[in-house]
Design a protein around this motif. Structure first.
Motif, mmCIF file in Angstrom:
data_model
loop_
_atom_site.group_PDB
_atom_site.id
_atom_site.type_symbol
_atom_site.label_atom_id
_atom_site.label_comp_id
_atom_site.label_asym_id
_atom_site.label_seq_id
_atom_site.Cartn_x
_atom_site.Cartn_y
_atom_site.Cartn_z
ATOM 1 N N SER A 39 0.816 -1.219 0.000
ATOM 2 C CA SER A 39 0.000 0.000 0.000
ATOM 3 C C SER A 39 0.851 1.271 0.000
ATOM 4 C CB SER A 39 -0.925 0.015 1.222
ATOM 5 O OG SER A 39 -0.176 0.164 2.425
ATOM 6 N N PHE A 40 2.170 1.118 0.064
ATOM 7 C CA PHE A 40 3.055 2.285 0.091
ATOM 8 C C PHE A 40 3.150 2.898 -1.304
ATOM 9 C CE2 PHE A 40 6.023 1.658 3.990
ATOM 10 C CZ PHE A 40 4.944 1.299 4.779
ATOM 11 N N GLU A 41 3.095 4.211 -1.348
ATOM 12 C CA GLU A 41 3.290 4.918 -2.618
ATOM 13 C C GLU A 41 4.674 4.596 -3.185
ATOM 14 O OE1 GLU A 41 4.249 9.474 -4.102
ATOM 15 O OE2 GLU A 41 3.576 9.095 -2.054
ATOM 16 N N GLY A 42 4.718 4.261 -4.486
ATOM 17 C CA GLY A 42 5.994 4.045 -5.160
ATOM 18 C C GLY A 42 6.673 2.728 -4.853
ATOM 19 N N PHE A 43 5.985 1.806 -4.164
ATOM 20 C CA PHE A 43 6.598 0.517 -3.831
ATOM 21 C C PHE A 43 6.893 -0.291 -5.092
ATOM 22 C CE2 PHE A 43 5.716 -4.065 -3.130
ATOM 23 C CZ PHE A 43 6.832 -4.375 -2.371
ATOM 24 N N CYS A 44 8.131 -0.777 -5.206
ATOM 25 C CA CYS A 44 8.542 -1.623 -6.336
ATOM 26 C C CYS A 44 8.655 -3.091 -5.943
ATOM 27 C CB CYS A 44 9.911 -1.182 -6.868
ATOM 28 S SG CYS A 44 9.983 0.384 -7.719
ATOM 29 N N GLU B 219 7.957 7.369 7.880
ATOM 30 C CA GLU B 219 7.202 7.225 9.121
ATOM 31 C C GLU B 219 6.459 5.895 9.158
ATOM 32 O OE1 GLU B 219 3.806 9.602 11.740
ATOM 33 O OE2 GLU B 219 4.794 10.601 10.061
ATOM 34 N N ARG B 220 5.788 5.557 8.059
ATOM 35 C CA ARG B 220 5.067 4.281 8.023
ATOM 36 C C ARG B 220 6.037 3.104 8.091
ATOM 37 N NH1 ARG B 220 1.024 3.792 3.231
ATOM 38 N NH2 ARG B 220 0.446 1.934 4.424
ATOM 39 N N ALA B 221 7.183 3.239 7.425
ATOM 40 C CA ALA B 221 8.178 2.166 7.461
ATOM 41 C C ALA B 221 8.705 1.959 8.875
ATOM 42 C CB ALA B 221 9.325 2.474 6.502
ATOM 43 N N VAL C 263 6.111 -0.110 10.707
ATOM 44 C CA VAL C 263 6.145 -1.519 10.305
ATOM 45 C C VAL C 263 7.360 -2.211 10.928
ATOM 46 C CG1 VAL C 263 6.442 -3.090 8.348
ATOM 47 C CG2 VAL C 263 4.880 -1.143 8.157
ATOM 48 N N ARG C 264 8.498 -1.547 10.894
ATOM 49 C CA ARG C 264 9.729 -2.133 11.439
ATOM 50 C C ARG C 264 9.589 -2.378 12.941
ATOM 51 N NH1 ARG C 264 12.802 1.854 10.704
ATOM 52 N NH2 ARG C 264 13.111 1.421 8.478
ATOM 53 N N ALA C 265 9.015 -1.423 13.647
ATOM 54 C CA ALA C 265 8.829 -1.593 15.092
ATOM 55 C C ALA C 265 7.931 -2.790 15.384
ATOM 56 C CB ALA C 265 8.237 -0.323 15.694
ATOM 57 N N GLY C 266 6.900 -2.975 14.556
ATOM 58 C CA GLY C 266 6.018 -4.119 14.746
ATOM 59 C C GLY C 266 6.731 -5.439 14.506
ATOM 60 N N VAL C 267 7.575 -5.477 13.482
ATOM 61 C CA VAL C 267 8.343 -6.690 13.185
ATOM 62 C C VAL C 267 9.274 -7.020 14.351
ATOM 63 C CG1 VAL C 267 10.171 -7.633 11.718
ATOM 64 C CG2 VAL C 267 8.232 -6.440 10.684
ATOM 65 N N ILE C 268 9.936 -6.009 14.878
ATOM 66 C CA ILE C 268 10.865 -6.238 15.991
ATOM 67 C C ILE C 268 10.124 -6.768 17.215
ATOM 68 C CG2 ILE C 268 12.354 -5.032 17.640
ATOM 69 C CD1 ILE C 268 13.283 -3.289 15.261
ATOM 70 N N ARG C 269 8.944 -6.206 17.485
ATOM 71 C CA ARG C 269 8.155 -6.703 18.618
ATOM 72 C C ARG C 269 7.716 -8.150 18.384
ATOM 73 N NH1 ARG C 269 5.604 -1.669 18.174
ATOM 74 N NH2 ARG C 269 3.849 -2.657 17.089
ATOM 75 N N GLU C 270 7.243 -8.435 17.196
ATOM 76 C CA GLU C 270 6.671 -9.755 16.922
ATOM 77 C C GLU C 270 7.713 -10.851 16.829
ATOM 78 O OE1 GLU C 270 3.475 -11.743 13.758
ATOM 79 O OE2 GLU C 270 3.835 -9.580 13.774
ATOM 80 N N SER C 271 8.899 -10.508 16.331
ATOM 81 C CA SER C 271 9.929 -11.526 16.095
ATOM 82 C C SER C 271 11.000 -11.561 17.176
ATOM 83 C CB SER C 271 10.606 -11.279 14.748
ATOM 84 O OG SER C 271 11.330 -10.053 14.778
ATOM 85 N N GLY C 272 11.019 -10.544 18.048
ATOM 86 C CA GLY C 272 12.074 -10.479 19.041
ATOM 87 C C GLY C 272 13.429 -10.128 18.455
ATOM 88 N N ALA C 273 13.434 -9.455 17.312
ATOM 89 C CA ALA C 273 14.674 -9.137 16.614
ATOM 90 C C ALA C 273 15.402 -7.965 17.252
ATOM 91 C CB ALA C 273 14.378 -8.816 15.143
ATOM 92 N N GLU C 274 16.703 -7.921 17.026
ATOM 93 C CA GLU C 274 17.546 -6.780 17.390
ATOM 94 C C GLU C 274 17.811 -5.976 16.113
ATOM 95 O OE1 GLU C 274 22.171 -5.913 18.785
ATOM 96 O OE2 GLU C 274 21.436 -7.974 18.510
ATOM 97 N N ARG C 275 17.545 -4.679 16.162
ATOM 98 C CA ARG C 275 17.844 -3.823 15.023
ATOM 99 C C ARG C 275 19.343 -3.521 14.998
ATOM 100 N NH1 ARG C 275 15.532 2.293 13.595
ATOM 101 N NH2 ARG C 275 17.554 3.107 12.998
ATOM 102 N N LEU C 276 19.984 -3.790 13.861
ATOM 103 C CA LEU C 276 21.409 -3.529 13.720
ATOM 104 C C LEU C 276 21.694 -2.233 12.971
ATOM 105 C CD1 LEU C 276 22.615 -7.139 12.783
ATOM 106 C CD2 LEU C 276 22.552 -6.064 15.047
#
Length: 206
Positions: free
Chosen positions: A135-140, A170-172, A175-188
């Motif tokens: 749904s992001f504008e310009g997504f390829c 901002e939307r990205a 989404v990234r924060a949600g992924v980190i919460r759901e997967s328990g990932a560490e952002r590098l």
């Protein structure tokens, strides 16, 4: 499908020469290698970070190319200068809405999860991230590369233009924060790049 990425922290004044070298010398040679299914190059002109990624049908084809690829890599490194790292990945997900054209850009996110959670991360990316990105504008396109031994993951999202990528920040982030919460990932790390070369023939992997 598999991928090898070479990251060179180039001298900023050498970036254009490096792009020309990859496009005119390295890419034709790599595409002639058995099992190669494409090459891309990302460039950050502010800090000189350049990432060249080659894609392969099998791990065996990637390994068989190692010696020839190393020679091409050293040639590019000599031209561009700076530190260099090489990583190998499994291509876990690739989704293409449409092919990137001139002026395309990409935002790349590096994460790390427990190695036992790689399949979970892949599922989160497929089931949660991709529907949002569409749904992001310009997504390829979007891809997820994974390393099962270390738990490192690299998500890349391409956009039609710099403006579209900037407006998505901002939307990205959400989404990234949600992924980190759901997967328990560490952002590098997170960085934005010009998509200098896009010549990938990797099929849809979702």
């Amino acid at each position: 499908m598999y991928a090898r990425s070479t990251t060179i922290w180039a001298r900023t004044a050498s970036v254009d020469d490096g792009v020309a070298n990859i496009r005119d010398t390295a890419m034709p040679a790599v595409l002639d290698m058995d099992g190669c299914i494409g090459l891309s190059m990302l460039v950050n002109r502010e800090d000189g970070r350049c990432i060249v990624t080659t894609a392969w049908q099998t791990a065996e084809a990637m390994r068989a190319s190692a010696e020839a690829a190393a020679a091409l890599r050293e040639r590019a490194h000599d031209l561009m200068g700076g530190d260099m790292t090489v990583d190998e990945w499994e291509i876990a997900v690739l989704h293409r809405d449409h092919r990137a054209g001139d002026g395309a850009c990409a935002r790349v996110t590096w994460l790390r999860v427990d190695p036992g959670q790689i399949d979970r991360m892949t599922g989160v990316f497929t089931d949660t991230v991709l529907p949002s990105l569409e749904s992001f504008e310009g997504f390829c396109s979007a891809s997820l590369l994974t390393d099962r031994s270390s738990g490192r993951c690299v998500g890349s999202v391409a956009y039609d233009s710099v403006d579209a990528m900037r407006r998505s920040r901002e939307r990205a982030d959400e989404v990234r924060a949600g992924v980190i919460r759901e997967s328990g990932a560490e952002r590098l790390d997170v960085s934005e790049f010009e998509l200098a070369i896009a010549h990938l023939r990797v099929p849809e992997l979702v």
